[in-house]
Design an enzyme around this catalytic site. Structure first.
Site, PDB file in Angstrom:
ATOM      1  N   ALA A 169       0.816  -1.213   0.000  1.00 45.58           N
ATOM      2  CA  ALA A 169       0.000   0.000   0.000  1.00 45.58           C
ATOM      3  C   ALA A 169       0.850   1.263   0.000  1.00 45.58           C
ATOM      4  O   ALA A 169       0.369   2.332  -0.324  1.00 45.58           O
ATOM      5  CB  ALA A 169      -0.917   0.024   1.225  1.00 45.58           C
ATOM      6  N   CYS A 170       2.111   1.151   0.371  1.00 49.18           N
ATOM      7  CA  CYS A 170       2.934   2.354   0.543  1.00 49.18           C
ATOM      8  C   CYS A 170       4.332   2.126   0.030  1.00 49.18           C
ATOM      9  O   CYS A 170       5.051   1.292   0.550  1.00 49.18           O
ATOM     10  CB  CYS A 170       2.990   2.742   2.015  1.00 49.18           C
ATOM     11  SG  CYS A 170       4.085   4.138   2.338  1.00 49.18           S
TER      12      CYS A 170
END
Length: 271
Positions: A112-113
């Site tokens: 996600a990051c």
């Protein structure tokens, strides 16, 4: 090698009761990235196009920027309980001066990051080798409107799972050149940029990058580091993405849906 999708049994609930049936899920597995045998990072990704992913990641970290600087990529040690290769470790050989890995991340990056672990915003403002501001690209609005449908048409795994992001590289006339999928939006972009690096196409002057989700700071930076002058997203950009695009002279488009779009920076490139 691991598959991009996996099958699981689920209990399906609906208005008439419940049933048991198989369901397809987007695969997510760790990938350890090494340079010259030294660990750099571990990222969570959807298996497939791993060499493109590693190559693009190294471009995004400012560790390589030209095809000849990436001498080799290979799967190496990484076995399961039965001693079989998991294909979850890739070692890169970089030509020239060895990068100082201590100045880069050595940690777990989630799907996600792609910026986890950076100390400050200033630390991720990696200066690109190419200036996108003078890029003479112009794109008819009609071509821009077609990008989401063309991107969606190439999302084979999404059709099965409904759980993958996509990034696509397009020529100025809207011709798709490379589309990649992944559980992480930053991984999908890395796979596209890595493909371009390995094909000897950097910098990507006069090209468009379209993404299926939102436009974050990191995706804007990745586009700039690859020399891409226009980033289009079907969802919203962040304020920092708009600020960075404005600073770099990159055209940033958001909410690209149907025949509407918001152009946040360098609208002069849209005809």
């Amino acid at each position: 090698m691991a598959r991009a999708t996996e099958r699981r049994r689920v209990v399906r609930l609906d208005g008439s009761g419940r049933s048991v049936r198989p369901d397809s899920l987007a695969a997510e597995e760790p990938l350890e990235i090494r340079i010259g045998g030294e660990a750099l990072t571990v990222t969570m990704r959807t298996p497939g196009h791993d060499f493109d992913l590693v190559a693009g990641f190294l471009v995004g970290e400012g560790l390589v920027g030209a095809t000849e600087e990436l001498a080799a990529l290979r799967y190496c040690a990484g076995t399961d309980a039965d001693g079989a290769n998991t294909y979850n470790v890739v070692d890169a050989t970089v030509r020239g001066a060895r990068p100082a890995l201590s100045a880069h991340r050595n940690l777990l990056t989630t799907s996600a990051c792609g910026l986890c672990g950076r100390d400050t915003v200033d630390a991720v403002r990696t200066r690109s080798r190419w200036d996108v501001a003078p890029d003479p690209l112009t794109v008819p609005a009609a071509v821009l409107y077609e990008l989401p449908d063309r991107l969606r048409a190439a999302q084979r795994a999404f059709d099965t799972t409904g759980g993958l992001h996509a990034a696509g590289l397009f020529a100025a006339d809207g011709t798709p050149l490379c589309v990649r999928e992944d559980v992480g939006r930053h991984n999908a972009v890395d796979k596209v940029v890595g493909w371009a690096l390995r094909e000897g196409r950097l910098p990507l002057t006069g090209h468009l990058l379209a993404v299926s989700g939102r436009a974050s700071f990191e995706l804007t930076q990745k586009a700039a580091l690859a020399g891409i002058p226009l980033l289009a997203a079907v969802s919203a950009p962040s304020s920092l993405a708009v600020d960075l695009a404005g600073e770099l002279g990159l055209t940033l488009v958001g909410f690209l849906r149907g025949r509407t779009a918001n152009v946040y920076t360098r609208a002069d490139r849209i005809g």
